[in-house]
Design an enzyme around this catalytic site. Structure first.
Site, PDB file in Angstrom:
ATOM      1  N   HIS A   1      36.761  50.260  45.523  1.00 43.57           N
ATOM      2  CA  HIS A   1      36.989  49.011  46.250  1.00 43.57           C
ATOM      3  C   HIS A   1      36.148  48.962  47.522  1.00 43.57           C
ATOM      4  O   HIS A   1      35.459  47.970  47.799  1.00 43.57           O
ATOM      5  CB  HIS A   1      38.473  48.873  46.636  1.00 43.57           C
TER       6      HIS A   1
ATOM      7  N   HIS B   1      42.705  42.902  50.990  1.00 38.89           N
ATOM      8  CA  HIS B   1      43.598  43.712  50.160  1.00 38.89           C
ATOM      9  C   HIS B   1      43.513  45.189  50.554  1.00 38.89           C
ATOM     10  O   HIS B   1      44.513  45.911  50.514  1.00 38.89           O
ATOM     11  CB  HIS B   1      43.218  43.516  48.689  1.00 38.89           C
TER      12      HIS B   1
ATOM     13  N   HIS C   1      48.381  40.011  42.431  1.00 40.08           N
ATOM     14  CA  HIS C   1      47.536  40.932  41.670  1.00 40.08           C
ATOM     15  C   HIS C   1      48.032  41.116  40.240  1.00 40.08           C
ATOM     16  O   HIS C   1      47.639  42.059  39.552  1.00 40.08           O
ATOM     17  CB  HIS C   1      47.444  42.281  42.395  1.00 40.08           C
TER      18      HIS C   1
ATOM     19  N   ASP D   1      40.438  40.307  43.965  1.00 41.89           N
ATOM     20  CA  ASP D   1      40.841  41.020  45.175  1.00 41.89           C
ATOM     21  C   ASP D   1      40.025  40.489  46.344  1.00 41.89           C
ATOM     22  O   ASP D   1      38.787  40.509  46.291  1.00 41.89           O
ATOM     23  CB  ASP D   1      40.558  42.518  45.054  1.00 41.89           C
TER      24      ASP D   1
ATOM     25  N   GLU E   1      39.516  41.380  38.409  1.00 41.28           N
ATOM     26  CA  GLU E   1      40.180  42.391  37.589  1.00 41.28           C
ATOM     27  C   GLU E   1      41.034  41.757  36.491  1.00 41.28           C
ATOM     28  O   GLU E   1      41.461  40.609  36.593  1.00 41.28           O
ATOM     29  CB  GLU E   1      41.061  43.292  38.473  1.00 41.28           C
TER      30      GLU E   1
END
Length: 209
Positions: A161, A60, A50, A56, A173
């Site tokens: 999320h 996760h 990350h 993701d 991200e």
């Protein structure tokens, strides 16, 4: 950026790239030199998956969620719309209703005027829980953000999320958008095929359509 030219929107993976607080920092070094081997330099890296620009996987934050090698790579390649959301502390349905999202299956949210790869931001724009359902309504399958997470740094519930996952929206991200104008682009942000992983670094590139 001229039409047809690819632009790298990834954070450079240097030994000084910003790291999530408490996470494994990125380190690259030569484990053997050409002088030592007689033939080649051999590099070695250690990092959290990350760190830097990354995706993701649902695993996760969901114990039964899909892992990186189980994700559809087609989601990470194709038309993406860059939305200028600078000035918003939070982005959700109310904020996105101000923008034209028709025909955009992927969106990239520009929220930082100056993105510093080596500095973890003291404050960054996060996503509201209601964004997931709204993006599903619009047919969007990927959202990219220019900050370290879609949730606050101290969140344990990771509401954004989960909301995105529940509505079939995958997460990208830490992209770099401070030099990118709003509009439609072709995006390539492929994760590595790391079996069992909860995330993966990517090299994200865009070009104007």
């Amino acid at each position: 950026m001229s039409k047809g030219e690819w632009m790298d929107i990834s954070l450079p993976l240097t030994n000084h790239v910003r790291t999530w607080p408490g996470d494994e920092p990125f380190v690259f070094q030569l484990s053997a030199t050409k002088e030592e081997t007689g033939s080649a330099n051999i590099g070695c890296l250690k990092t959290s998956v990350h760190t830097g620009t990354h995706i993701d996987a649902p695993f996760h934050f969901e114990e039964q969620g899909r892992k990186v090698h189980e994700l559809d790579v087609n989601v990470y390649v194709g038309k993406a719309r860059v939305i200028d959301a600078t000035g918003y502390e939070m982005v959700g349905r109310e904020e996105l209703e101000k923008f034209d999202l028709e025909g955009a299956h992927r969106i990239l949210l520009k929220t930082m005027e100056h993105n510093q790869p080596s500095v973890f931001p003291a404050k960054y724009t996060v996503l509201r829980e209601d964004i997931g359902a709204y993006l599903k309504e619009k047919g969007i399958v990927l959202i990219g953000v220019d900050c370290p997470s879609v949730d606050p740094v101290d969140s344990k519930t990771l509401l954004a999320h989960h909301a995105l996952h529940q509505n079939g929206v995958l997460i990208l991200e830490n992209v770099m958008l401070d030099r990118v104008e709003p509009g439609d682009y072709e995006l390539i942000a492929l994760p590595l095929s790391i079996e069992g992983a909860d995330g993966s670094p990517v090299r994200a590139v865009i070009r104007k359509l």
